[in-house]
Design a protein around this motif. Structure first.
Motif, PDB file in Angstrom:
ATOM      1  N   ASP A 116      -2.031   3.973  24.630  1.00 11.31           N
ATOM      2  CA  ASP A 116      -2.566   4.945  25.572  1.00 11.31           C
ATOM      3  C   ASP A 116      -2.375   6.403  25.173  1.00 11.31           C
ATOM      4  N   HIS A 117      -1.345   6.693  24.383  1.00  8.70           N
ATOM      5  CA  HIS A 117      -1.004   8.098  24.158  1.00  8.70           C
ATOM      6  C   HIS A 117      -1.063   8.545  22.701  1.00  8.70           C
ATOM      7  N   LEU A 118      -1.267   7.639  21.788  1.00  8.98           N
ATOM      8  CA  LEU A 118      -1.332   8.026  20.382  1.00  8.98           C
ATOM      9  C   LEU A 118      -2.755   7.835  19.856  1.00  8.98           C
ATOM     10  N   PRO A 119      -3.252   8.841  19.147  1.00 16.07           N
ATOM     11  CA  PRO A 119      -4.584   8.692  18.550  1.00 16.07           C
ATOM     12  C   PRO A 119      -4.569   7.586  17.489  1.00 16.07           C
ATOM     13  N   ALA A 120      -5.718   6.956  17.301  1.00 17.56           N
ATOM     14  CA  ALA A 120      -5.833   5.853  16.334  1.00 17.56           C
ATOM     15  C   ALA A 120      -5.332   6.234  14.939  1.00 17.56           C
ATOM     16  N   PRO A 121      -5.624   7.453  14.424  1.00 12.13           N
ATOM     17  CA  PRO A 121      -5.114   7.792  13.083  1.00 12.13           C
ATOM     18  C   PRO A 121      -3.572   7.817  13.019  1.00 12.13           C
ATOM     19  N   ILE A 122      -2.928   8.228  14.107  1.00 11.58           N
ATOM     20  CA  ILE A 122      -1.459   8.242  14.139  1.00 11.58           C
ATOM     21  C   ILE A 122      -0.932   6.811  14.175  1.00 11.58           C
ATOM     22  N   LEU A 123      -1.541   5.957  14.981  1.00  9.43           N
ATOM     23  CA  LEU A 123      -1.137   4.545  15.009  1.00  9.43           C
ATOM     24  C   LEU A 123      -1.281   3.911  13.631  1.00  9.43           C
ATOM     25  N   LYS A 124      -2.343   4.260  12.918  1.00  4.83           N
ATOM     26  CA  LYS A 124      -2.556   3.727  11.566  1.00  4.83           C
ATOM     27  C   LYS A 124      -1.448   4.190  10.627  1.00  4.83           C
ATOM     28  N   ILE A 125      -1.077   5.459  10.698  1.00  7.62           N
ATOM     29  CA  ILE A 125       0.027   5.977   9.873  1.00  7.62           C
ATOM     30  C   ILE A 125       1.312   5.216  10.177  1.00  7.62           C
ATOM     31  N   LEU A 126       1.589   4.996  11.451  1.00  9.05           N
ATOM     32  CA  LEU A 126       2.803   4.276  11.842  1.00  9.05           C
ATOM     33  C   LEU A 126       2.784   2.834  11.330  1.00  9.05           C
ATOM     34  N   GLU A 127       1.668   2.155  11.514  1.00  7.16           N
ATOM     35  CA  GLU A 127       1.556   0.780  11.011  1.00  7.16           C
ATOM     36  C   GLU A 127       1.750   0.732   9.498  1.00  7.16           C
ATOM     37  N   ASP A 128       1.134   1.670   8.787  1.00  3.08           N
ATOM     38  CA  ASP A 128       1.225   1.693   7.331  1.00  3.08           C
ATOM     39  C   ASP A 128       2.645   1.961   6.839  1.00  3.08           C
ATOM     40  N   ASN A 129       3.476   2.564   7.679  1.00  4.83           N
ATOM     41  CA  ASN A 129       4.850   2.878   7.279  1.00  4.83           C
ATOM     42  C   ASN A 129       5.863   1.851   7.766  1.00  4.83           C
TER      43      ASN A 129
ATOM     44  N   GLY B 205       5.288   5.281   1.644  1.00  6.00           N
ATOM     45  CA  GLY B 205       3.885   5.109   2.034  1.00  6.00           C
ATOM     46  C   GLY B 205       2.941   6.026   1.269  1.00  6.00           C
ATOM     47  N   PRO B 206       3.194   7.344   1.247  1.00  8.47           N
ATOM     48  CA  PRO B 206       2.296   8.240   0.513  1.00  8.47           C
ATOM     49  C   PRO B 206       2.239   7.948  -0.991  1.00  8.47           C
ATOM     50  N   ILE B 207       3.368   7.589  -1.584  1.00  8.34           N
ATOM     51  CA  ILE B 207       3.361   7.275  -3.015  1.00  8.34           C
ATOM     52  C   ILE B 207       2.574   5.993  -3.270  1.00  8.34           C
ATOM     53  N   ALA B 208       2.733   4.990  -2.414  1.00  9.39           N
ATOM     54  CA  ALA B 208       1.959   3.749  -2.568  1.00  9.39           C
ATOM     55  C   ALA B 208       0.467   4.032  -2.465  1.00  9.39           C
ATOM     56  N   ASP B 209       0.087   4.897  -1.517  1.00  8.38           N
ATOM     57  CA  ASP B 209      -1.328   5.260  -1.385  1.00  8.38           C
ATOM     58  C   ASP B 209      -1.831   5.973  -2.639  1.00  8.38           C
ATOM     59  N   PHE B 210      -1.030   6.879  -3.170  1.00  7.20           N
ATOM     60  CA  PHE B 210      -1.382   7.614  -4.381  1.00  7.20           C
ATOM     61  C   PHE B 210      -1.561   6.653  -5.554  1.00  7.20           C
TER      62      PHE B 210
END
Length: 141
Positions: A69-82, A128-133
């Motif tokens: 309800d309170h977190l935008p989808a992009p933030i939820l995605k960042i959290l899931e990815d981490n 997470g960021p290094i894995a994405d890179f």
């Protein structure tokens, strides 16, 4: 609990008490106090059969809960990815651990801060960021 010969106290804490953030200072500080209280109760009452532990609970998806309800989808995605598991928790994940920690199979667990967070705090913040890179480099080959 003293009259009954012991028992298990399970305090609810939060990962916000384990690392700094740009918000939630008062909330995180209160959870830090819960963590300290947990160890003091375990120390002061352990010989009388009272165990005390704190669960460091990560972000859990609940019906109508904060995550959706309170977190935008992009933030939820960042959290899931981490999360090491790649997903947020479910209420059943926490409930099952509480059942175990409350029972006789956990009689030697006390004074602990136990992360139940899908591995969120199991890695460095740069993982997470290094894995994405690295994935980007691999896909360009």
């Amino acid at each position: 609990m003293l009259k009954a010969g012991g028992g298990s106290i399970i305090n609810m804490s939060s990962g916000t008490s384990m690392a700094g953030d740009m918000q939630y200072t008062a909330y995180a500080s209160s959870k830090g106090a819960v963590n300290t209280l947990t160890r003091y109760i375990a120390t002061q009452y352990g010989r009388q059969g009272i165990r005390c532990n704190a669960l460091i609970i990560g972000l859990v998806r609940t019906t109508g809960g904060k995550a959706q309800d309170h977190l935008p989808a992009p933030i939820l995605k960042i959290l899931e990815d981490n999360h090491a598991t790649g997903k947020l928790g479910k209420p059943e994940d926490v409930a099952e651990f509480i059942r175990f920690l409350s029972g006789d199979d956990a009689v030697w667990i006390t004074g602990q801060h136990l992360n139940i967070d899908g591995g969120f705090f199991a890695h460095l913040p740069t993982t997470g960021p290094i894995a994405d890179f690295m994935a980007g480099i691999a896909s360009n080959k």
